[in-house]
Design a protein around this motif. Structure first.
Motif, short mmCIF file in Angstrom:
data_model
loop_
_atom_site.label_atom_id
_atom_site.label_comp_id
_atom_site.label_asym_id
_atom_site.label_seq_id
_atom_site.Cartn_x
_atom_site.Cartn_y
_atom_site.Cartn_z
N LYS A 7 -1.11 16.08 -17.00
CA LYS A 7 -2.57 16.13 -16.85
C LYS A 7 -2.94 16.76 -15.52
N GLY A 8 -3.96 17.63 -15.58
CA GLY A 8 -4.45 18.24 -14.35
C GLY A 8 -4.02 19.69 -14.23
N VAL A 9 -3.55 20.26 -15.33
CA VAL A 9 -3.07 21.64 -15.31
C VAL A 9 -4.26 22.58 -15.52
N LEU A 10 -4.35 23.62 -14.69
CA LEU A 10 -5.46 24.58 -14.80
C LEU A 10 -4.95 26.02 -14.92
N ARG A 11 -3.62 26.20 -14.75
CA ARG A 11 -3.05 27.56 -14.71
C ARG A 11 -2.04 27.73 -15.83
N ALA A 12 -2.01 28.95 -16.38
CA ALA A 12 -1.07 29.25 -17.45
C ALA A 12 0.37 29.14 -16.98
N ASP A 13 0.64 29.60 -15.75
CA ASP A 13 2.04 29.55 -15.29
C ASP A 13 2.51 28.11 -15.09
N ASP A 14 1.64 27.26 -14.60
CA ASP A 14 2.02 25.85 -14.46
C ASP A 14 2.24 25.22 -15.84
N ALA A 15 1.38 25.57 -16.79
CA ALA A 15 1.53 25.01 -18.14
C ALA A 15 2.89 25.41 -18.71
N ALA A 16 3.25 26.68 -18.53
CA ALA A 16 4.54 27.15 -19.05
C ALA A 16 5.68 26.43 -18.34
N ALA A 17 5.54 26.20 -17.04
CA ALA A 17 6.60 25.51 -16.28
C ALA A 17 6.74 24.06 -16.77
N CYS A 18 5.63 23.44 -17.08
CA CYS A 18 5.69 22.04 -17.57
C CYS A 18 6.43 21.99 -18.91
N ARG A 67 0.83 -1.21 0.00
CA ARG A 67 0.00 0.00 0.00
C ARG A 67 0.87 1.26 0.00
N ASP A 68 1.90 1.26 0.84
CA ASP A 68 2.79 2.42 0.90
C ASP A 68 3.60 2.55 -0.37
N ASP A 69 4.14 1.43 -0.83
CA ASP A 69 5.01 1.49 -2.02
C ASP A 69 4.26 2.00 -3.25
N THR A 70 2.95 1.72 -3.34
CA THR A 70 2.21 2.11 -4.54
C THR A 70 1.33 3.34 -4.30
N ALA A 71 1.52 3.99 -3.14
CA ALA A 71 0.77 5.24 -2.88
C ALA A 71 1.42 6.38 -3.66
N ALA A 72 0.66 7.44 -3.87
CA ALA A 72 1.17 8.57 -4.65
C ALA A 72 2.39 9.19 -3.97
N ASP A 73 3.38 9.56 -4.77
CA ASP A 73 4.53 10.30 -4.27
C ASP A 73 4.17 11.78 -4.29
N ALA A 74 3.95 12.35 -3.10
CA ALA A 74 3.50 13.74 -3.02
C ALA A 74 4.65 14.73 -3.23
N SER A 75 5.86 14.23 -3.43
CA SER A 75 7.01 15.15 -3.52
C SER A 75 7.40 15.46 -4.97
N ILE A 76 6.62 14.99 -5.94
CA ILE A 76 7.08 15.19 -7.33
C ILE A 76 6.99 16.66 -7.75
N THR A 77 7.88 17.03 -8.65
CA THR A 77 7.99 18.41 -9.16
C THR A 77 8.12 18.32 -10.68
N PRO A 78 8.23 19.46 -11.38
CA PRO A 78 8.41 19.39 -12.83
C PRO A 78 9.64 18.58 -13.26
N ASP A 79 10.58 18.35 -12.36
CA ASP A 79 11.75 17.52 -12.72
C ASP A 79 11.33 16.12 -13.17
N THR A 80 10.18 15.69 -12.67
CA THR A 80 9.69 14.35 -13.02
C THR A 80 9.46 14.22 -14.53
N ILE A 81 9.13 15.34 -15.16
CA ILE A 81 8.84 15.31 -16.60
C ILE A 81 10.08 14.86 -17.38
N GLY A 82 11.21 15.48 -17.05
CA GLY A 82 12.46 15.12 -17.72
C GLY A 82 12.87 13.68 -17.42
N TRP A 83 12.67 13.28 -16.18
CA TRP A 83 12.98 11.90 -15.76
C TRP A 83 12.20 10.91 -16.63
N LEU A 84 10.90 11.15 -16.78
CA LEU A 84 10.07 10.23 -17.57
C LEU A 84 10.46 10.25 -19.04
#
Ligand SMILES: Cc1cc2nc3c(=O)[nH]c(=O)nc-3n(C[C@H](O)[C@H](O)[C@H](O)COP(=O)(O)O)c2cc1C
Length: 349
Positions: free
Chosen positions: A224-235, A196-213
């Motif tokens: 997915k889940g972006v609602l703000r222009a500044d977040d979209a630009a950061a992604c 349960r713990d191992d497959t729970a959401a990692d609440a510490s992720i940041t835009p760095d995860t995008i490059g990692w993936l």
């Protein structure tokens, strides 16, 4: 099929689903978070937009085709990632994939799919994307992503709005068994203790995860889940190919803005060089027309696919997707738009 018959189909699926589903499964699919204020607005918000249609265009031939991240789609209508589809149908995601394939539509396969990725991929036949929840054990996420790529996934959808699951007071625990939960995770757990713990959401992720993936998979990443222009630009600055404007079907932060209201600013921020998709309450061809006019490249459909799946399996899913495409053709004719590229923002009054 005309708009009324699409509405009738949606209604019939919804009513039949309520009859055939376990009450807990029905609640799991239907509910929104908190006081369900965002949920109550989701469909209505699209209906509040008004249009300025063209006249006297030759609309005798309509082309709904669109290319998204290199995948050629018959229509700008994509099956959204929704978890735990075995609760809706005995073959779950495999059946959805068959229905999407029959309609020539792309499906986003959830990390929390309840049938094996490889089986879904075989049924999908067409391109499909893999939705990524980054879980606390990053090794599990890495191995799942590699598996999705080798099974034929052509893009990753990183869900960014779920550091923790939204509270849904109207819903108890979904009746998901350990077997269902672990059908895809299971291969990647060193031991089942602590799953349960191992497959729970990692609440510490940041835009760095995008490059990692992106580096690990070589696949384009949509956030997915972006609602703000500044977040979209950061992604996009962090390497995303684009974003999905979404409030997670009103299941995360209640009172999050409806997606039709959030979409224009995101498109203005990143739309010229990046892909913007949208979901949440999209139900008719006119809704799709509005989404495209506001700059989305395609829409995603969540709950209606689950109702169709529950009632009638793959046949229900393909009937829904085909009816929605037909309804879009009808809306495009009445708006004077022959192709998706002619659906531009000046259609919005
Ligand atoms: C029952 C249910 C399960 C969902 N599971 C996921 C999920 O596992 N991952 C995810 O990114 N989004 C998930 N979503 C959100 C959908 O991908 C999508 O954003 C939303 O359903 C769109 O709104 P709509 O249902 O009004 O069409 C889920 C939605 C529902 C209704």
């Amino acid at each position: 099929m005309n708009a009324e018959s699409l509405v009738a189909l949606l209604q019939r699926h919804r009513e039949n689903a309520a009859r055939v589903l376990d009450p807990e499964a029905l609640d799991y699919f239907a509910t929104g978070s908190g006081e369900e204020i965002s949920l109550s607005e989701a469909e209505r918000a699209w209906r509040e937009v008004r249009l300025l249609p063209h006249v006297l265009r030759d609309v005798s031939a309509i082309d709904t085709g669109v290319t998204v991240l290199g995948d050629a789609l018959r229509a700008p209508i994509v099956v959204a990632s929704t978890a735990y589809q075995l609760l809706a149908h005995g073959f779950g995601e495999v059946e959805t994939a068959r229905g999407a394939h029959a309609a020539g539509a792309l499906m986003v396969v959830a990390t929390r799919a309840t049938t094996r990725l490889e089986d879904i991929a075989a049924a999908a036949g067409a391109p499909w994307w893999f939705q990524v929840y980054v879980v606390r054990d990053r090794g599990i996420t890495r191995e799942l992503v590699v598996r999705a790529k080798s099974a034929g996934g052509t893009a990753l959808v990183l869900t960014g709005d779920t550091p923790v699951f939204g509270r849904k007071p109207r819903q108890g625990d979904p009746p998901v068994t350990e077997e269902m939960h672990l059908v895809n995770f299971g291969d990647h757990l060193a031991t089942r203790d602590g799953w349960r713990d191992d497959t729970a959401a990692d609440a510490s992720i940041t835009p760095d995860t995008i490059g990692w993936l992106r580096e690990m998979s070589g696949l384009p990443v949509l956030v997915k889940g972006v609602l703000r222009a500044d977040d979209a630009a950061a992604c996009v600055a962090a390497g995303a190919a684009g974003v999905i404007v979404s409030n997670h079907g009103a299941r995360q932060l209640d009172r999050a803005v409806s997606t039709v209201r959030a979409l224009p600013a995101v498109v203005d921020a990143i739309g010229s060089n990046s892909t913007v998709l949208v979901d949440g309450g999209v139900r008719t061809g006119v809704d799709v027309l509005i989404a495209l006019a506001l700059g989305a490249r395609a829409v995603l459909i969540g709950r209606p696919v689950l109702w169709a799946l529950a009632c009638d399996g793959a046949a229900g899913v393909s009937a829904l997707l085909n009816a929605l495409r037909d309804d879009l053709v009808h809306a495009m004719m009445l708006a004077g738009c022959r192709s998706v590229s002619e659906i531009t923002r000046d259609l919005i009054a």
